[in-house]
Design an enzyme around this catalytic site. Sequence first.
Site, PDB file in Angstrom:
ATOM      1  N   THR A 171      44.673  49.598  43.107  1.00 32.93           N
ATOM      2  CA  THR A 171      44.937  50.289  41.822  1.00 32.93           C
ATOM      3  C   THR A 171      44.299  49.573  40.628  1.00 32.93           C
ATOM      4  O   THR A 171      44.201  50.140  39.543  1.00 32.93           O
ATOM      5  CB  THR A 171      46.448  50.358  41.547  1.00 32.93           C
ATOM      6  OG1 THR A 171      46.937  49.017  41.416  1.00 32.93           O
ATOM      7  CG2 THR A 171      47.188  51.061  42.666  1.00 32.93           C
TER       8      THR A 171
ATOM      9  N   ASP B 194      33.342  39.448  42.374  1.00 33.38           N
ATOM     10  CA  ASP B 194      34.695  38.926  42.164  1.00 33.38           C
ATOM     11  C   ASP B 194      34.585  37.447  41.787  1.00 33.38           C
ATOM     12  O   ASP B 194      34.227  36.602  42.613  1.00 33.38           O
ATOM     13  CB  ASP B 194      35.528  39.105  43.437  1.00 33.38           C
ATOM     14  CG  ASP B 194      36.982  38.742  43.194  1.00 33.38           C
ATOM     15  OD1 ASP B 194      37.259  37.598  42.762  1.00 33.38           O
ATOM     16  OD2 ASP B 194      37.854  39.599  43.399  1.00 33.38           O
TER      17      ASP B 194
ATOM     18  N   ASP C  62      36.687  34.901  43.880  1.00 28.70           N
ATOM     19  CA  ASP C  62      36.151  34.734  45.236  1.00 28.70           C
ATOM     20  C   ASP C  62      34.870  33.906  45.210  1.00 28.70           C
ATOM     21  O   ASP C  62      34.644  33.066  46.086  1.00 28.70           O
ATOM     22  CB  ASP C  62      35.856  36.106  45.866  1.00 28.70           C
ATOM     23  CG  ASP C  62      37.132  36.824  46.300  1.00 28.70           C
ATOM     24  OD1 ASP C  62      38.204  36.192  46.307  1.00 28.70           O
ATOM     25  OD2 ASP C  62      37.045  38.025  46.612  1.00 28.70           O
TER      26      ASP C  62
ATOM     27  N   ARG D 272      45.234  41.228  40.142  1.00 26.69           N
ATOM     28  CA  ARG D 272      44.996  42.684  40.170  1.00 26.69           C
ATOM     29  C   ARG D 272      45.281  43.206  41.566  1.00 26.69           C
ATOM     30  O   ARG D 272      44.828  42.616  42.549  1.00 26.69           O
ATOM     31  CB  ARG D 272      43.520  42.991  39.873  1.00 26.69           C
ATOM     32  CG  ARG D 272      43.118  42.851  38.475  1.00 26.69           C
ATOM     33  CD  ARG D 272      41.845  43.584  38.090  1.00 26.69           C
ATOM     34  NE  ARG D 272      40.806  43.810  39.078  1.00 26.69           N
ATOM     35  CZ  ARG D 272      39.765  44.591  38.876  1.00 26.69           C
ATOM     36  NH1 ARG D 272      39.626  45.226  37.717  1.00 26.69           N
ATOM     37  NH2 ARG D 272      38.838  44.749  39.775  1.00 26.69           N
TER      38      ARG D 272
HETATM   39  C1  PRP Z   1      40.106  38.994  37.919  1.00 26.06           C
HETATM   40  C2  PRP Z   1      39.654  38.289  36.653  1.00 26.06           C
HETATM   41  C3  PRP Z   1      40.568  38.850  35.607  1.00 26.06           C
HETATM   42  C4  PRP Z   1      40.794  40.260  36.097  1.00 26.06           C
HETATM   43  C5  PRP Z   1      40.016  41.214  35.248  1.00 26.06           C
HETATM   44  O1  PRP Z   1      41.254  38.393  38.449  1.00 26.06           O
HETATM   45  O2  PRP Z   1      39.700  36.897  36.755  1.00 26.06           O
HETATM   46  O3  PRP Z   1      41.785  38.153  35.477  1.00 26.06           O
HETATM   47  O4  PRP Z   1      40.349  40.312  37.455  1.00 26.06           O
HETATM   48  O5  PRP Z   1      40.258  42.540  35.600  1.00 26.06           O
HETATM   49  P1  PRP Z   1      41.008  43.572  34.639  1.00 26.06           P
HETATM   50  O6  PRP Z   1      40.404  43.426  33.289  1.00 26.06           O
HETATM   51  O7  PRP Z   1      40.721  44.892  35.278  1.00 26.06           O
HETATM   52  O8  PRP Z   1      42.468  43.252  34.675  1.00 26.06           O
HETATM   53  P2  PRP Z   1      41.909  38.765  39.849  1.00 26.06           P
HETATM   54  O9  PRP Z   1      43.080  39.674  39.670  1.00 26.06           O
HETATM   55  O10 PRP Z   1      40.841  39.223  40.784  1.00 26.06           O
HETATM   56  O11 PRP Z   1      42.543  37.406  40.318  1.00 26.06           O
HETATM   57  P3  PRP Z   1      41.891  35.984  40.693  1.00 26.06           P
HETATM   58  O12 PRP Z   1      41.460  35.360  39.393  1.00 26.06           O
HETATM   59  O13 PRP Z   1      43.043  35.275  41.322  1.00 26.06           O
HETATM   60  O14 PRP Z   1      40.741  36.209  41.628  1.00 26.06           O
HETATM   61  N1  URA Z   2      37.485  40.906  38.378  1.00 24.67           N
HETATM   62  C1  URA Z   2      36.381  40.288  38.841  1.00 24.67           C
HETATM   63  O1  URA Z   2      36.439  39.131  39.308  1.00 24.67           O
HETATM   64  N2  URA Z   2      35.222  40.965  38.796  1.00 24.67           N
HETATM   65  C2  URA Z   2      35.117  42.210  38.296  1.00 24.67           C
HETATM   66  O2  URA Z   2      34.012  42.772  38.269  1.00 24.67           O
HETATM   67  C3  URA Z   2      36.278  42.827  37.808  1.00 24.67           C
HETATM   68  C4  URA Z   2      37.447  42.153  37.844  1.00 24.67           C
END
Ligand code: PRP
Ligand code: URA
Length: 206
Positions: A106, A197, A200, A102
Amino acid sequence: MTLHVITHSLGEHLLASLRDQSTAPGEFRRLARSLTAILVTEATRALPLKEIDVQTPLEVTVSRVLLETVVLVPVLRAGLSMLDIALELIPGATVGYVGMQRDESTAIAHSYYCKLPPLRGCRVLLLDPMLATGGSAIAAIDQLVDAGADNIALLCVVAAPQGVARLNEVYPDVAIFTASLDRDLNAKSYIMPGLGDFGDRLYGTV
Ligand code: PRP
Ligand code: URA
């Protein structure tokens, strides 16, 4: 659309610790693994079965085993936390990977990796712990459908109402299994109350 919000006392207990901001990454990974075991158990509860003959130490008996191949698809990165235990429970599963990130300002997801085994006629379990806006799940499902998937369920730890509604609009046949349907999204598209997150917290990044 089928939304399954798992009602399970141990699941709620595990989720309480996942939400707790003082839970450190090692413990967070252990809790994510345990909660995934419950989600996988629920998501596979009614999978179709076929009969086979099994020779016990005493006699041959008819037993039932999974009819379809299960394909596990973790969404990188956070979905990786759900893969090992899912594979332990379903060792015959094949595995695909979809990378989604993400944009922090945005909240729009872009795909950076995709490697999938054959999907047609299989039961695909998409593993992504957070369903927030739904953008990542929908983009991942787009790729699964393009590759021939016709039977998909999403397993997530926490879902937001907005993500559930959007996924239902675009892919009404995709069942969602979640440990919690949370209240809302905040201005930065984080799930409220959520758990922050997920990626993280798993890996200690910021
Ligand atoms: C997080 C999570 C989902 C996404 C959800 O990933 O693991 O994939 O956000 O958000 P959405 O429904 O608004 O798309 P992130 O993009 O933070 O990546 P990561 O898993 O590498 O931390
Ligand atoms: N991705 C995350 O890891 N946490 C949230 O709350 C939303 C998107």
